[in-house]
Design a protein around this motif. Structure first.
Motif, PDB file in Angstrom:
ATOM      1  N   GLY A 327     -10.462  -4.292 -11.406  1.00 26.90           N
ATOM      2  CA  GLY A 327      -9.722  -5.055 -10.398  1.00 26.90           C
ATOM      3  C   GLY A 327      -8.291  -5.302 -10.826  1.00 26.90           C
ATOM      4  N   ALA A 328      -8.096  -5.662 -12.102  1.00 27.04           N
ATOM      5  CA  ALA A 328      -6.739  -5.879 -12.609  1.00 27.04           C
ATOM      6  C   ALA A 328      -5.948  -4.584 -12.633  1.00 27.04           C
ATOM      7  CB  ALA A 328      -6.802  -6.486 -14.013  1.00 27.04           C
ATOM      8  N   PHE A 329      -6.631  -3.474 -12.855  1.00 30.82           N
ATOM      9  CA  PHE A 329      -5.977  -2.165 -12.928  1.00 30.82           C
ATOM     10  C   PHE A 329      -5.500  -1.701 -11.549  1.00 30.82           C
ATOM     11  CE2 PHE A 329      -5.997   2.502 -13.124  1.00 30.82           C
ATOM     12  CZ  PHE A 329      -5.288   2.738 -14.294  1.00 30.82           C
ATOM     13  N   VAL A 330      -6.324  -1.865 -10.525  1.00 27.13           N
ATOM     14  CA  VAL A 330      -5.972  -1.330  -9.207  1.00 27.13           C
ATOM     15  C   VAL A 330      -5.297  -2.344  -8.293  1.00 27.13           C
ATOM     16  CG1 VAL A 330      -7.867   0.323  -9.317  1.00 27.13           C
ATOM     17  CG2 VAL A 330      -8.218  -1.845  -8.135  1.00 27.13           C
ATOM     18  N   GLY A 331      -5.454  -3.648  -8.547  1.00 28.77           N
ATOM     19  CA  GLY A 331      -4.869  -4.626  -7.632  1.00 28.77           C
ATOM     20  C   GLY A 331      -4.982  -6.039  -8.145  1.00 28.77           C
ATOM     21  N   ILE A 332      -4.301  -6.345  -9.255  1.00 31.55           N
ATOM     22  CA  ILE A 332      -4.386  -7.665  -9.866  1.00 31.55           C
ATOM     23  C   ILE A 332      -4.052  -8.750  -8.840  1.00 31.55           C
ATOM     24  CG2 ILE A 332      -1.983  -7.839 -10.662  1.00 31.55           C
ATOM     25  CD1 ILE A 332      -3.176  -8.787 -13.403  1.00 31.55           C
ATOM     26  N   PHE A 333      -4.723  -9.878  -8.912  1.00 31.41           N
ATOM     27  CA  PHE A 333      -4.616 -10.985  -7.969  1.00 31.41           C
ATOM     28  C   PHE A 333      -5.276 -10.660  -6.628  1.00 31.41           C
ATOM     29  CE2 PHE A 333      -1.299 -13.278 -10.492  1.00 31.41           C
ATOM     30  CZ  PHE A 333      -1.871 -14.537 -10.427  1.00 31.41           C
ATOM     31  N   GLY A 334      -6.224  -9.711  -6.615  1.00 29.43           N
ATOM     32  CA  GLY A 334      -7.043  -9.539  -5.426  1.00 29.43           C
ATOM     33  C   GLY A 334      -7.907 -10.774  -5.219  1.00 29.43           C
ATOM     34  N   ASN A 335      -8.460 -10.908  -4.017  1.00 22.71           N
ATOM     35  CA  ASN A 335      -9.134 -12.158  -3.666  1.00 22.71           C
ATOM     36  C   ASN A 335     -10.629 -11.985  -3.435  1.00 22.71           C
ATOM     37  OD1 ASN A 335      -9.314 -14.916  -3.111  1.00 22.71           O
ATOM     38  ND2 ASN A 335      -7.615 -14.890  -1.668  1.00 22.71           N
ATOM     39  N   TRP A 336     -11.316 -13.120  -3.291  1.00 22.82           N
ATOM     40  CA  TRP A 336     -12.740 -13.107  -2.968  1.00 22.82           C
ATOM     41  C   TRP A 336     -12.979 -12.328  -1.681  1.00 22.82           C
ATOM     42  CZ3 TRP A 336     -13.028 -19.127  -3.467  1.00 22.82           C
ATOM     43  CH2 TRP A 336     -13.172 -19.474  -4.822  1.00 22.82           C
ATOM     44  N   GLY A 337     -14.099 -11.627  -1.627  1.00 22.52           N
ATOM     45  CA  GLY A 337     -14.412 -10.826  -0.455  1.00 22.52           C
ATOM     46  C   GLY A 337     -14.541 -11.632   0.822  1.00 22.52           C
ATOM     47  N   ARG A 338     -15.033 -12.861   0.759  1.00 24.83           N
ATOM     48  CA  ARG A 338     -15.198 -13.639   1.987  1.00 24.83           C
ATOM     49  C   ARG A 338     -13.862 -14.160   2.519  1.00 24.83           C
ATOM     50  NH1 ARG A 338     -15.153 -19.049   0.886  1.00 24.83           N
ATOM     51  NH2 ARG A 338     -15.415 -19.675  -1.297  1.00 24.83           N
ATOM     52  N   ILE A 339     -12.823 -14.121   1.686  1.00 25.62           N
ATOM     53  CA  ILE A 339     -11.483 -14.493   2.139  1.00 25.62           C
ATOM     54  C   ILE A 339     -10.793 -13.269   2.729  1.00 25.62           C
ATOM     55  CG2 ILE A 339      -9.247 -15.443   1.486  1.00 25.62           C
ATOM     56  CD1 ILE A 339     -11.463 -17.479   1.167  1.00 25.62           C
ATOM     57  N   SER A 340     -10.804 -12.192   1.968  1.00 27.46           N
ATOM     58  CA  SER A 340     -10.247 -10.921   2.442  1.00 27.46           C
ATOM     59  C   SER A 340     -10.977  -9.794   1.721  1.00 27.46           C
ATOM     60  CB  SER A 340      -8.737 -10.844   2.201  1.00 27.46           C
ATOM     61  OG  SER A 340      -8.414 -11.157   0.876  1.00 27.46           O
ATOM     62  N   THR A 341     -11.600  -8.932   2.495  1.00 23.28           N
ATOM     63  CA  THR A 341     -12.355  -7.818   1.926  1.00 23.28           C
ATOM     64  C   THR A 341     -11.497  -6.560   1.938  1.00 23.28           C
ATOM     65  OG1 THR A 341     -14.478  -8.742   2.616  1.00 23.28           O
ATOM     66  CG2 THR A 341     -14.428  -6.389   2.160  1.00 23.28           C
ATOM     67  N   TYR A 342     -11.505  -5.832   0.812  1.00 27.21           N
ATOM     68  CA  TYR A 342     -10.673  -4.646   0.655  1.00 27.21           C
ATOM     69  C   TYR A 342     -11.527  -3.378   0.672  1.00 27.21           C
ATOM     70  CZ  TYR A 342      -7.938  -8.423  -1.502  1.00 27.21           C
ATOM     71  OH  TYR A 342      -7.302  -9.606  -1.763  1.00 27.21           O
ATOM     72  N   PHE A 343     -10.947  -2.330   1.216  1.00 27.72           N
ATOM     73  CA  PHE A 343     -11.584  -1.012   1.195  1.00 27.72           C
ATOM     74  C   PHE A 343     -10.541   0.000   0.752  1.00 27.72           C
ATOM     75  CE2 PHE A 343     -13.739  -3.531   4.370  1.00 27.72           C
ATOM     76  CZ  PHE A 343     -15.087  -3.283   4.144  1.00 27.72           C
ATOM     77  N   ALA A 344     -10.855   0.745  -0.301  1.00 30.49           N
ATOM     78  CA  ALA A 344      -9.948   1.791  -0.769  1.00 30.49           C
ATOM     79  C   ALA A 344     -10.493   3.143  -0.343  1.00 30.49           C
ATOM     80  CB  ALA A 344      -9.809   1.734  -2.279  1.00 30.49           C
ATOM     81  N   ALA A 345      -9.587   4.077  -0.056  1.00 33.55           N
ATOM     82  CA  ALA A 345      -9.992   5.422   0.363  1.00 33.55           C
ATOM     83  C   ALA A 345      -9.201   6.433  -0.445  1.00 33.55           C
ATOM     84  CB  ALA A 345      -9.741   5.601   1.853  1.00 33.55           C
ATOM     85  N   PRO A 346      -9.619   6.722  -1.668  1.00 34.60           N
ATOM     86  CA  PRO A 346      -8.837   7.624  -2.525  1.00 34.60           C
ATOM     87  C   PRO A 346      -9.010   9.103  -2.211  1.00 34.60           C
ATOM     88  CG  PRO A 346     -10.785   6.873  -3.677  1.00 34.60           C
ATOM     89  CD  PRO A 346     -10.764   6.134  -2.366  1.00 34.60           C
ATOM     90  N   ARG A 347     -10.050   9.471  -1.432  1.00 38.45           N
ATOM     91  CA  ARG A 347     -10.340  10.889  -1.188  1.00 38.45           C
ATOM     92  C   ARG A 347     -10.450  11.199   0.298  1.00 38.45           C
ATOM     93  NH1 ARG A 347     -12.051  13.305  -6.026  1.00 38.45           N
ATOM     94  NH2 ARG A 347     -12.340  11.774  -7.705  1.00 38.45           N
ATOM     95  N   ASP A 348     -10.220  12.465   0.642  1.00 30.46           N
ATOM     96  CA  ASP A 348     -10.327  12.879   2.036  1.00 30.46           C
ATOM     97  C   ASP A 348     -11.760  13.300   2.360  1.00 30.46           C
ATOM     98  OD1 ASP A 348     -10.700  15.475   1.063  1.00 30.46           O
ATOM     99  OD2 ASP A 348      -8.644  16.101   1.451  1.00 30.46           O
ATOM    100  N   ASP A 349     -11.969  13.800   3.576  1.00 34.78           N
ATOM    101  CA  ASP A 349     -13.319  14.172   4.011  1.00 34.78           C
ATOM    102  C   ASP A 349     -13.861  15.397   3.274  1.00 34.78           C
ATOM    103  OD1 ASP A 349     -11.342  15.688   5.302  1.00 34.78           O
ATOM    104  OD2 ASP A 349     -12.724  16.226   6.913  1.00 34.78           O
ATOM    105  N   GLN A 350     -12.977  16.093   2.518  1.00 34.05           N
ATOM    106  CA  GLN A 350     -13.416  17.234   1.725  1.00 34.05           C
ATOM    107  C   GLN A 350     -13.712  16.840   0.272  1.00 34.05           C
ATOM    108  OE1 GLN A 350     -13.769  20.249   3.375  1.00 34.05           O
ATOM    109  NE2 GLN A 350     -13.243  18.983   5.145  1.00 34.05           N
TER     110      GLN A 350
END
Length: 470
Positions: A327-350
């Motif tokens: 979490g610190a590596f990709v987005g330090i100071f991210g928040n609790w999921g019930r406050i704001s939920t994050y979704f990352a999409a590093p890859r395409d459909d292939q």
């Protein structure tokens, strides 16, 4: 007649011999050599364990300690209010562009501090998130938990056990006396920024003594801060910061096993980092272990499945040091999921990593797939490997439900375009510009609905729409 009891002199000699034996055993244990293989394994574990601690210090140092930093606003207890994030904002990785940030740090060693939030409109989102130096999210004062009527909140050291003062809604405590905030205030539209700035100016921090109208206690001891050296987390300076910072936290029994192993390679709170005391094979092994830890986090940043595991309380984390570090590596100071939920999409459909120099992409929410949220949702674009915002001709760094002019199709679906070049004038309203190189988009949902929280909602795939001609 000979006494059956030991004489005083004899007892003294015996006690000295016993004490000497204890010292010998203790010294032998402390200096028992560690093998190179064990040192490498410990170093890898220690890197992951301490990564959030060191990177939180980086942010605290440039914001609250170093007066030469552009992010410095006067030290502890002072707010740093920002507008909308731009590519020039590099205090943290993966900044959002939807809710202008207000940063602050407090030193609660001498006494607690009081955070005061103003009353705001019912339809605006705000949250004052607080983390300790381990990057545990220890509290969120604001819309989701407390509503929008404002109030007072106590920020306290881990050892504080005082009575909650009158007029205080709740206490926020972590595993360190140094606490940092990333407070978010929703920007409803670009023209709304003056209103956000007005709200930011109403955020208040004051020592508890000032809040109560009493005399301040004696100040805490002065700290000889270690100057932050950029990219220190990639070198053996990381270990010197580790020892320095461990002394600024309160040890938790949960961490004792890993702290005991770390001590075998000289990682001890307040102890100078002295690799020369170890053989060259062990020094090389520790360096290799650091690289192993870095590689583990780098690989994890492209393969993780659930960002909700990154930003949690100590109780919820429960020794999951890997996801805490990720979490610190990709987005330090991210928040609790019930406050704001994050979704990352590093890859395409292939299954390939996203790269604006190779392809153009699109993502479509069908009418039923549009994220269900109480507040709003948005995608933000980041270039890799820095995870900073991307310069582009539209000066658009995020796109979502609050974006002016966002177009839906006749069937209610919404298609978004992720590409380094314009998808065409007729589609630019739904275009989030990407860099000409690797990139990483993040979807943030503020006030996530039931389907998001129970994990039945899924992010649609990001599909290639064409190759980029060279």
């Amino acid at each position: 007649m000979r006494s059956k009891t030991m004489s005083t002199k004899a007892r003294s000699i015996f006690a000295l011999l016993l004490c000497g034996l204890c010292l010998y055993v203790g010294t032998a244990t402390a200096t028992t050599p560690v093998t190179a293989q064990e040192a490498r394994e410990i170093a890898r574990e220690a890197y992951i364990f301490n990564y959030p601690l060191v990177m939180m210090y980086r942010t605290m140092y440039i914001q609250a300690i170093d007066p030469t930093s552009e992010s410095y606003r006067g030290g502890f207890g002072k707010w740093l209010h920002l507008g909308t994030s731009t590519p020039k904002d590099t205090d943290i990785v993966s900044p959002n562009n939807d809710s202008p940030y207000s940063y602050a740090w407090v030193d609660t060693r001498a006494e607690p501090w009081v955070l005061t939030l103003p009353k705001i409109e019912k339809d605006r989102f705000y949250t004052s998130q607080w983390d300790d130096l381990w990057s545990f999210v220890i509290g969120n004062a604001g819309s989701v938990d407390d509503g929008n009527d404002g109030g007072n909140f106590l920020l306290a050291a881990p050892t504080w056990k005082g009575k909650l003062p009158e007029g205080i809604k709740k206490v926020i405590q972590g595993d360190s006396a140094f606490l940092g905030s990333l407070t978010r205030t929703q920007l409803i539209e670009p023209r709304d920024l003056p209103n956000v700035k007005r709200i930011q100016q109403e955020y208040k921090l004051q020592p508890l003594s000032a809040y109560l109208g009493k005399s301040a206690p004696a100040p805490a001891s002065k700290i000889d801060w270690m100057p932050w050296v950029e990219d220190a987390e990639k070198t053996d300076k990381f270990w010197a910061y580790t020892n320095f910072l461990l002394a600024l936290t309160t040890p938790n029994p949960q961490d004792k096993p890993v702290l005991d192993r770390m001590a075998k390679i000289g990682l001890v709170a307040g102890k100078p980092w002295n690799p020369s005391a170890m053989g060259k094979d062990v020094q090389d092994a520790i360096a290799a272990g650091l690289k192993d830890g870095m590689d583990t986090l780098k690989k994890g940043s492209t393969t993780f499945k659930d960002p909700a595991l990154f930003f949690r309380t100590r109780k919820d984390t429960n020794k999951d040091y890997y996801n805490r570090a990720l979490g610190a590596f990709v987005g330090i100071f991210g928040n609790w999921g019930r406050i704001s939920t994050y979704f990352a999409a590093p890859r395409d459909d292939q299954g390939e990593l996203l790269d604006g120099s190779k392809y153009s992409y699109a993502l479509t929410f069908t009418k039923d797939q549009i994220p269900e949220v109480k507040n709003f949702w948005s995608w933000t674009m980041y270039k890799l490997p820095e995870r900073w915002l991307v310069d582009n001709p539209l000066d658009r760094y995020s796109i979502g439900s609050a974006t002016p002019g966002l177009k839906a199709a006749a069937d209610g679906s919404i298609t978004l375009y992720f590409s380094a070049r314009s998808p065409g004038k007729d589609k630019e309203s739904n275009w989030l510009p990407a860099p000409e190189g690797p990139f990483w988009p993040i979807l943030r949902t503020y006030g996530p609905g039931k389907a998001i929280l129970d994990k039945t909602w899924k992010v649609p795939p990001i599909k290639r729409t064409g190759s980029v001609s060279k």
